[in-house]
Write an enzyme that holds these catalytic residues in place. Structure first.
Site, PDB file in Angstrom:
ATOM      1  N   GLU A 253      29.765 -15.016  69.125  1.00 41.70           N
ATOM      2  CA  GLU A 253      29.446 -16.214  68.343  1.00 41.70           C
ATOM      3  C   GLU A 253      30.715 -16.593  67.593  1.00 41.70           C
ATOM      4  O   GLU A 253      31.051 -16.004  66.562  1.00 41.70           O
ATOM      5  CB  GLU A 253      28.303 -15.940  67.357  1.00 41.70           C
ATOM      6  CG  GLU A 253      26.978 -15.567  68.012  1.00 41.70           C
ATOM      7  CD  GLU A 253      26.286 -16.745  68.677  1.00 41.70           C
ATOM      8  OE1 GLU A 253      26.848 -17.873  68.650  1.00 41.70           O
ATOM      9  OE2 GLU A 253      25.189 -16.549  69.224  1.00 41.70           O
ATOM     10  N   CYS A 287      29.697 -21.797  60.609  1.00 41.09           N
ATOM     11  CA  CYS A 287      30.152 -22.156  61.951  1.00 41.09           C
ATOM     12  C   CYS A 287      29.469 -23.431  62.421  1.00 41.09           C
ATOM     13  O   CYS A 287      29.989 -24.136  63.290  1.00 41.09           O
ATOM     14  CB  CYS A 287      29.929 -21.011  62.928  1.00 41.09           C
ATOM     15  SG  CYS A 287      28.245 -20.386  62.942  1.00 41.09           S
TER      16      CYS A 287
END
Length: 500
Positions: A253, A287
């Site tokens: 990720e 993010c």
């Protein structure tokens, strides 16, 4: 300021200075909270071996029983939610409601995993041979390494650990050296639950403290069939090949450079609320933070002043104070990178509003900033790079096809959004010819995912998926099984192999 009560309430021990230890600072005022001893290479290897031995017993425990362990852990986290939320705010700089929200994510993924423990389904498959049937079954994969980032110091570990544990795996956690105290607090709770649970080996969860070298050791360990890592694209580019070199699996990720499209039919009042949270929430350090706003040219002159007004009103200050909406950046390095990105924008001819450092009385050691709006008539190179800071680039589009192309032109592919009341535009955005991201939203921002849906992205975001949907399969190995219940021995594909 004295934050010892926050640490005490969360059960974090205060430690004296240790050689080579990690200094745990708070971004609120930059002060030192405590020291955290790091694990030597030998200590890390011992923890890997302990998790490996524990796996041999844990994999044989019925999955619903494993789910019961996770359920009890969730109950313990519910009990300590206020203290854990304040600890997240203290160590990562999130405002208190976001800190509490992150703890709720830990609880939610545990609840999800408990239900999943009775739904680890395989398939039955029709065989071409008489008297045969095929099965597809899923088995525990082994010890799982989990490397997490500072911005979600509890939730991302829980996304991985809750699923890995109910799938029958053990877990080895290496948290960010910027937020080790959150890991100490949460791991302590899980360890207490494990100690009280009959049938759970005590070593099924391990905590490794260290810097980059510790993460590299996990990446290189052949004992870990899967390493899940959250962080920058640069981190993933370094870690991925190391794991692949030993034929291990990765769940990555990585970076996001998320965009939202505002179309002529958009509800602007709704859009502004979503945009401001997505772009300025968590001080731009998610993010999934909104970084690029692609606005139809007919709306630019109307939307810009609305955003400027909203940005000017955002309360910047201590994340522990009620009413604060923007806390500090994590450290001086983040502040410097934000300044460099804004300088590049000015050099490209863009107009910058905000971005200046904010002095908070009594908290001068913290790096507080006014979220920045960068307005431009065109895109420019630095806009395509992810800066982990509250910078929102605003630029126009003319045709819908152009907007989609601008959305997809960056190397990252995590989250995306469109604001429209036009069904054609919404459905096109969600189609194979629309957003190329792992997450696509209509009339809500790109930031803030629910655990019911798989989380992750494409391209340089890494391709991993955590949390909901069928992401549990990442933590298991698939086995195809053939059962012959006849007294004959027919071969597949009609092969003849006759022996006397």
């Amino acid at each position: 300021m004295n934050f010892s009560s926050v640490l005490q309430d969360a059960g974090v021990p205060l430690a004296a200075q240790s050689a080579g230890g990690i200094e745990a600072h708070t971004p609120i005022d930059g002060s030192l909270l405590t020291w955290v001893p790091i694990d030597s290479a030998a200590a890390i290897e011992a923890k890997i071996q302990a998790a490996t031995r524990a796996f041999l017993d844990w994999r044989a425990v019925p999955a619903p029983t494993r789910g019961e362990l996770v359920r009890r852990f969730a109950e313990r986290v519910r009990r300590d939610k206020p203290a854990l939320g304040r600890l997240i705010s203290l160590e990562s700089g999130k405002i208190l409601t976001e800190g509490l929200g992150e703890v709720q994510e830990v609880i939610d993924i545990c609840d999800f995993a408990v239900g999943l423990s009775r739904q680890l389904y395989g398939l039955t498959i029709a065989s071409e041979r008489p008297g045969h049937h095929l099965l597809e079954r899923w088995h525990p994969i082994g010890p799982v390494g989990v490397i997490t980032a500072f911005n979600f110091p509890m939730a991302v570990w829980a996304w991985n650990a809750a699923l890995a544990l109910v799938c029958g795996n053990t877990v080895i956690w290496k948290p960010s050296e910027k937020t080790p105290l959150c890991a100490l607090a949460l791991h302590r709770l899980l360890s207490e639950v494990i100690a009280e649970f009959d049938g759970a080996p005590k070593d099924i969860s391990q905590l490794v403290m260290g810097r980059r070298e510790a993460g590299e050791q996990l990446a290189d360990s052949a004992a870990l069939p899967l390493v899940s890592a959250t962080g920058s694209t640069a981190m993933g580019r370094a870690l991925g090949p190391r794991v692949a070199a030993r034929f291990g699996r990765t769940l990555l990720e990585l970076g996001g450079n998320n965009a939202a499209i505002v179309t002529p039919s958009a509800d602007l009042a709704l859009s502004v609320r979503a945009i401001v949270f997505a772009a300025a929430g968590t001080a731009g350090q998610r993010c999934t933070t909104l970084r690029r706003l692609i606005v139809h040219r007919s709306l630019v002159d109307k939307l810009r002043p609305m955003l400027r007004k909203a940005y000017a009103s955002l309360p910047v200050g201590s994340p522990l104070e009620t009413g604060t909406l923007v806390g500090p950046l994590i450290d001086a390095g983040s502040f410097e990178r934000m300044g460099a990105a804004l300088a590049a924008a000015r050099a490209a001819g863009a107009t910058v509003t905000g971005g200046e450092r904010v002095t908070v009385p009594g908290l001068e050691g913290g790096h507080y900033v006014r979220p920045a709006l960068v307005e431009s008539e065109r895109t420019f190179p630095s806009m395509r790079e992810e800066t982990f800071a509250p910078i929102l680039y605003i630029f126009p589009y003319d045709s819908f096809a152009e907007a989609i192309a601008l959305q997809n032109e960056v190397r990252q592919g995590l989250s995306s959004a469109i604001f429209t009341t036009n069904m054609q535009e919404a459905e096109t955005f969600l189609s194979a010819t629309g957003s190329d991201c792992g997450i696509a939203n209509v009339n809500t921002g790109p930031s803030g995912a629910e655990i019911g849906g798989a989380f992750g992205g494409e391209k340089e975001t890494g391709g991993g998926r955590e949390s909901g949907s069928d992401a549990w399969k990442t933590y298991m190995r698939r086995q195809t099984q053939t059962v012959n219940y006849s007294s004959a021995m027919p071969l597949a594909q009609g092969v003849q192999f006759t022996i006397d």
